[in-house]
Motif scaffolding. Structure first.
Motif, PDB file in Angstrom:
ATOM      1  N   GLU A  52       0.820  -1.217   0.000  1.00 23.47           N
ATOM      2  CA  GLU A  52       0.000   0.000   0.000  1.00 23.47           C
ATOM      3  C   GLU A  52       0.852   1.264   0.000  1.00 23.47           C
ATOM      4  O   GLU A  52       0.486   2.264  -0.611  1.00 23.47           O
ATOM      5  N   THR A  53       1.958   1.206   0.713  1.00 23.34           N
ATOM      6  CA  THR A  53       2.815   2.387   0.859  1.00 23.34           C
ATOM      7  C   THR A  53       4.001   2.369  -0.106  1.00 23.34           C
ATOM      8  O   THR A  53       4.883   3.220  -0.007  1.00 23.34           O
ATOM      9  N   ASN A  54       3.994   1.400  -1.008  1.00 30.12           N
ATOM     10  CA  ASN A  54       5.029   1.287  -2.038  1.00 30.12           C
ATOM     11  C   ASN A  54       6.440   1.227  -1.444  1.00 30.12           C
ATOM     12  O   ASN A  54       7.365   1.870  -1.928  1.00 30.12           O
ATOM     13  N   GLN A  55       6.577   0.452  -0.360  1.00 33.35           N
ATOM     14  CA  GLN A  55       7.873   0.264   0.294  1.00 33.35           C
ATOM     15  C   GLN A  55       8.450  -1.098  -0.074  1.00 33.35           C
ATOM     16  O   GLN A  55       7.717  -2.033  -0.409  1.00 33.35           O
ATOM     17  N   THR A  56       9.751  -1.206   0.013  1.00 35.19           N
ATOM     18  CA  THR A  56      10.425  -2.475  -0.219  1.00 35.19           C
ATOM     19  C   THR A  56      10.112  -3.435   0.917  1.00 35.19           C
ATOM     20  O   THR A  56      10.197  -3.067   2.093  1.00 35.19           O
ATOM     21  N   ILE A  57       9.774  -4.649   0.569  1.00 39.41           N
ATOM     22  CA  ILE A  57       9.457  -5.664   1.576  1.00 39.41           C
ATOM     23  C   ILE A  57      10.760  -6.327   2.022  1.00 39.41           C
ATOM     24  O   ILE A  57      11.535  -6.793   1.183  1.00 39.41           O
ATOM     25  N   PRO A  58      11.017  -6.365   3.337  1.00 40.10           N
ATOM     26  CA  PRO A  58      12.227  -7.030   3.832  1.00 40.10           C
ATOM     27  C   PRO A  58      12.277  -8.499   3.389  1.00 40.10           C
ATOM     28  O   PRO A  58      11.246  -9.100   3.081  1.00 40.10           O
ATOM     29  N   SER A  59      13.456  -9.063   3.400  1.00 39.84           N
ATOM     30  CA  SER A  59      13.644 -10.403   2.843  1.00 39.84           C
ATOM     31  C   SER A  59      13.395 -11.558   3.813  1.00 39.84           C
ATOM     32  O   SER A  59      13.368 -12.704   3.394  1.00 39.84           O
ATOM     33  N   SER A  60      13.209 -11.271   5.094  1.00 42.70           N
ATOM     34  CA  SER A  60      12.955 -12.366   6.041  1.00 42.70           C
ATOM     35  C   SER A  60      11.719 -12.064   6.885  1.00 42.70           C
ATOM     36  O   SER A  60      11.351 -10.904   7.091  1.00 42.70           O
ATOM     37  N   LYS A  61      11.105 -13.118   7.378  1.00 37.37           N
ATOM     38  CA  LYS A  61       9.933 -12.951   8.246  1.00 37.37           C
ATOM     39  C   LYS A  61      10.309 -12.202   9.520  1.00 37.37           C
ATOM     40  O   LYS A  61       9.522 -11.405  10.022  1.00 37.37           O
ATOM     41  N   GLU A  62      11.496 -12.457  10.038  1.00 32.48           N
ATOM     42  CA  GLU A  62      11.950 -11.778  11.250  1.00 32.48           C
ATOM     43  C   GLU A  62      11.993 -10.267  11.033  1.00 32.48           C
ATOM     44  O   GLU A  62      11.536  -9.496  11.876  1.00 32.48           O
ATOM     45  N   GLU A  63      12.543  -9.860   9.891  1.00 35.79           N
ATOM     46  CA  GLU A  63      12.615  -8.429   9.577  1.00 35.79           C
ATOM     47  C   GLU A  63      11.220  -7.839   9.350  1.00 35.79           C
ATOM     48  O   GLU A  63      10.950  -6.712   9.759  1.00 35.79           O
ATOM     49  N   ILE A  64      10.357  -8.601   8.707  1.00 34.49           N
ATOM     50  CA  ILE A  64       8.994  -8.119   8.450  1.00 34.49           C
ATOM     51  C   ILE A  64       8.245  -7.907   9.758  1.00 34.49           C
ATOM     52  O   ILE A  64       7.596  -6.877   9.945  1.00 34.49           O
ATOM     53  N   VAL A  65       8.356  -8.851  10.681  1.00 27.99           N
ATOM     54  CA  VAL A  65       7.690  -8.710  11.986  1.00 27.99           C
ATOM     55  C   VAL A  65       8.239  -7.497  12.723  1.00 27.99           C
ATOM     56  O   VAL A  65       7.474  -6.682  13.264  1.00 27.99           O
ATOM     57  N   ALA A  66       9.548  -7.332  12.734  1.00 24.83           N
ATOM     58  CA  ALA A  66      10.163  -6.184  13.411  1.00 24.83           C
ATOM     59  C   ALA A  66       9.669  -4.867  12.808  1.00 24.83           C
ATOM     60  O   ALA A  66       9.342  -3.929  13.536  1.00 24.83           O
ATOM     61  N   GLU A  67       9.599  -4.807  11.494  1.00 23.75           N
ATOM     62  CA  GLU A  67       9.127  -3.595  10.814  1.00 23.75           C
ATOM     63  C   GLU A  67       7.652  -3.341  11.086  1.00 23.75           C
ATOM     64  O   GLU A  67       7.225  -2.189  11.195  1.00 23.75           O
ATOM     65  N   ALA A  68       6.865  -4.389  11.192  1.00 22.11           N
ATOM     66  CA  ALA A  68       5.439  -4.233  11.483  1.00 22.11           C
ATOM     67  C   ALA A  68       5.243  -3.554  12.833  1.00 22.11           C
ATOM     68  O   ALA A  68       4.399  -2.658  12.979  1.00 22.11           O
ATOM     69  N   TYR A  69       6.033  -3.963  13.824  1.00 23.47           N
ATOM     70  CA  TYR A  69       5.973  -3.291  15.129  1.00 23.47           C
ATOM     71  C   TYR A  69       6.525  -1.873  15.046  1.00 23.47           C
ATOM     72  O   TYR A  69       5.922  -0.927  15.563  1.00 23.47           O
ATOM     73  N   LYS A  70       7.654  -1.714  14.389  1.00 20.25           N
ATOM     74  CA  LYS A  70       8.303  -0.405  14.275  1.00 20.25           C
ATOM     75  C   LYS A  70       7.375   0.619  13.618  1.00 20.25           C
ATOM     76  O   LYS A  70       7.323   1.780  14.027  1.00 20.25           O
ATOM     77  N   ASN A  71       6.630   0.176  12.609  1.00 20.82           N
ATOM     78  CA  ASN A  71       5.723   1.074  11.888  1.00 20.82           C
ATOM     79  C   ASN A  71       4.340   1.190  12.536  1.00 20.82           C
ATOM     80  O   ASN A  71       3.455   1.837  11.992  1.00 20.82           O
ATOM     81  N   ASN A  72       4.171   0.551  13.694  1.00 22.52           N
ATOM     82  CA  ASN A  72       2.892   0.569  14.421  1.00 22.52           C
ATOM     83  C   ASN A  72       1.739  -0.002  13.608  1.00 22.52           C
ATOM     84  O   ASN A  72       0.595   0.407  13.777  1.00 22.52           O
ATOM     85  N   TRP A  73       2.042  -0.952  12.728  1.00 21.46           N
ATOM     86  CA  TRP A  73       0.987  -1.627  11.977  1.00 21.46           C
ATOM     87  C   TRP A  73       0.323  -2.691  12.826  1.00 21.46           C
ATOM     88  O   TRP A  73      -0.794  -3.103  12.555  1.00 21.46           O
ATOM     89  N   ILE A  74       1.020  -3.143  13.858  1.00 19.15           N
ATOM     90  CA  ILE A  74       0.482  -4.110  14.812  1.00 19.15           C
ATOM     91  C   ILE A  74       0.865  -3.663  16.219  1.00 19.15           C
ATOM     92  O   ILE A  74       1.793  -2.874  16.390  1.00 19.15           O
TER      93      ILE A  74
END
Length: 88
Positions: A52-74
């Motif tokens: 949705e925000t046209n951002q690059t998706i991190p390459s690992s699930k660990e990084e994706i989860v960390a980014e989800a918290y960092k961005n307050n998406w969860i």
């Protein structure tokens, strides 16, 4: 790595030994499987947000989860309960 401890009465221990070959292994498996499901849920939410925000998706699930918290998406269940459910 995090460790969690549970305390069982003798009756609870006997009951778990009735249903599980190794109660500790059973508990470990339950926690790990629920964590795996939650990771998949978080990744799905985050990937949609990255797209949705046209951002690059991190390459690992660990990084994706960390980014989800960092961005307050969860938020953690504790945060939601303490800040939304308990105030109603």
């Amino acid at each position: 790595m995090n460790n969690y401890t549970i305390t069982l009465t003798n009756t609870e221990k006997a009951a778990m030994e009735y249903v599980a070959y190794d109660p500790q292994e059973w508990v470990d498996n339950v926690f790990k499987e629920r964590a795996r499901i939650a990771i998949d849920e978080i990744v799905k939410i985050a990937v949609n947000k990255f797209l949705e925000t046209n951002q690059t998706i991190p390459s690992s699930k660990e990084e994706i989860v960390a980014e989800a918290y960092k961005n307050n998406w969860i938020q953690t269940a504790k945060y939601i309960t303490d800040n939304f459910v308990a105030t109603k």
